[in-house]
Design an enzyme around this catalytic site. Structure first.
Site, mmCIF file in Angstrom:
data_model
loop_
_atom_site.group_PDB
_atom_site.id
_atom_site.type_symbol
_atom_site.label_atom_id
_atom_site.label_comp_id
_atom_site.label_asym_id
_atom_site.label_seq_id
_atom_site.Cartn_x
_atom_site.Cartn_y
_atom_site.Cartn_z
ATOM 1 N N TYR A 1 0.800 -1.135 -0.018
ATOM 2 C CA TYR A 1 0.044 -0.149 0.043
ATOM 3 C C TYR A 1 0.926 1.099 0.114
ATOM 4 C CZ TYR A 1 -3.783 3.075 1.566
ATOM 5 O OH TYR A 1 -4.816 4.168 1.816
ATOM 6 N N LYS B 1 -1.251 -1.059 -4.203
ATOM 7 C CA LYS B 1 -2.181 -0.056 -4.266
ATOM 8 C C LYS B 1 -1.500 1.336 -4.147
ATOM 9 C CE LYS B 1 -6.135 1.561 -1.259
ATOM 10 N NZ LYS B 1 -5.919 2.790 -0.531
HETATM 11 O O1 MN9 Z 1 -6.264 5.465 -0.583
HETATM 12 C C1 MN9 Z 1 -8.456 6.402 -0.769
HETATM 13 N N1 MN9 Z 1 -8.805 6.663 0.490
HETATM 14 C C2 MN9 Z 1 -8.544 7.511 1.607
HETATM 15 C C3 MN9 Z 1 -6.788 6.415 -0.773
HETATM 16 O O2 MN9 Z 1 -7.664 8.328 0.964
HETATM 17 C C4 MN9 Z 1 -8.881 7.490 2.889
HETATM 18 C C5 MN9 Z 1 -8.936 7.405 -1.626
HETATM 19 O O3 MN9 Z 1 -10.109 6.428 -2.279
HETATM 20 C C6 MN9 Z 1 -9.373 8.699 -1.591
HETATM 21 O O4 MN9 Z 1 -10.366 8.728 -0.476
HETATM 22 C C7 MN9 Z 1 -10.036 9.373 -2.628
HETATM 23 C C8 MN9 Z 1 -10.531 10.950 -2.249
HETATM 24 O O5 MN9 Z 1 -9.621 11.513 -2.268
HETATM 25 O O6 MN9 Z 1 -9.224 9.392 -3.820
#
Ligand code: MN9
Length: 291
Positions: A136, A164
């Site tokens: 990640y 990821k």
């Molecule tokens: O990995 C994701 N989640 C968080 C990042 O940041 C908690 C994304 O899905 C963002 O939430 C999304 C909106 O900025 O891209």
């Protein structure tokens, strides 16, 4: 397409009793909701899941509840990252025991470690189970910034099959794609999914997929079919909703919207604060006009 390619919702965690308990029934409802949205899988216990605001026992409860509700109907990725490697190893073994398909982890954070130390960590952690392992990469939150070459080296470790990649540097992403042609690269910022796909991403993992899965899947289909203008329009529509979520706070916003959809998500745990009246109004307008 391997089980690891496609589109995965990063799952929020529902709490009840003033955030004291994991709301297991609501978590099962959320799993069912995402399975019905025809996403390819779920990314469980990560940033969106407020993992770092939970005890190890609570993180186990979330992993087990999701596995039971999914009942083998979708691909499950367990996020086990933690500042303490022993916790990560314990959660990885637990996830394997309850039937997860993939293990994933953010690099150990708070203290700063050398690339060699983090590489050794991942070499060790990725072998705690026989499951495929996905790194990640979230430099903005973890504080760990790898060069494409350093990340490509990590991807050569046995059991490590992909990343990821929550990083807005698309040039670095293209360099990684060229350095790791066989790895599964999943784009982690929903607002630039189309850019990630155009640079060779094998899919995406996103928090906002919980509330706009059909748009994400339509964007991916349009891209696959070469309908670039449709794909760009869909990304722009998705981003109008993401504008509001980001301005209010993504995780609290997701819970508010899912509550409105009838899934009893409760609130976020402190230090997250309660939504203001104005924030709730902007989210209600977003649900009305942008979903
Ligand atoms: O990995 C994701 N989640 C968080 C990042 O940041 C908690 C994304 O899905 C963002 O939430 C999304 C909106 O900025 O891209």
């Amino acid at each position: 397409m391997s089980k690891l390619e496609g589109y995965f919702a990063a799952l929020p965690t529902p709490f009840s009793d003033d955030c004291q308990q994991i709301a297991q029934k609501a978590l099962g409802d959320l799993v069912q909701f995402n399975i019905e949205s025809r996403l390819d899988g779920l990314y469980v216990g990560g940033s969106t899941g407020e993992a770092f605001l939970m005890s190890v026992a609570e993180r186990e409860t979330v992993l087990a509840t999701v596995a039971e509700a999914a009942d083998g109907r979708t691909t499950l990725m367990a996020h086990v990252g933690d500042p303490n490697p022993a916790v990560s190893a314990h959660l990885a073994k637990f996830a394997a025991k309850v039937g997860y398909d993939v293990i994933s982890a953010v690099p150990p954070f708070y203290y700063s470690y050398s690339v060699a130390e983090i590489t050794e960590h991942y070499r060790w952690l990725s072998c705690q189970t026989d499951l495929p392992f996905v790194i990640y990469n979230f430099p903005a939150l973890s504080g760990v910034k790898w060069s494409p070459a350093e990340l490509a080296d990590l991807l050569k470790l046995s059991n490590i099959v992909g990343v990821k990649n929550t990083c807005s540097d698309l040039y670095a992403f293209d360099q990684l794609r060229r350095l790791a042609p066989k790895s599964v690269l999943l784009h982690g910022f929903d607002e630039s999914l189309l850019a990630g796909l155009s640079f060779g991403a094998d899919g995406g993992i996103g928090s906002t997929y919980n509330v706009q899965a059909s748009r994400v899947l339509a964007l991916a289909k349009a891209y696959r079919e070469g309908r670039n203008e449709d794909a760009r329009r869909l990304q722009s529509q998705a981003n109008k909703l993401i504008d509001v979520l980001v301005s209010v706070g993504v995780i609290p916003s997701l819970k508010f919207i899912l509550n409105q959809q009838g899934i009893d998500m409760g609130e976020c745990r402190p230090p997250f604060g309660a939504l203001t009246k104005d924030q709730k109004k902007s989210l209600e307008a977003a649900v009305e006009n942008l979903m």
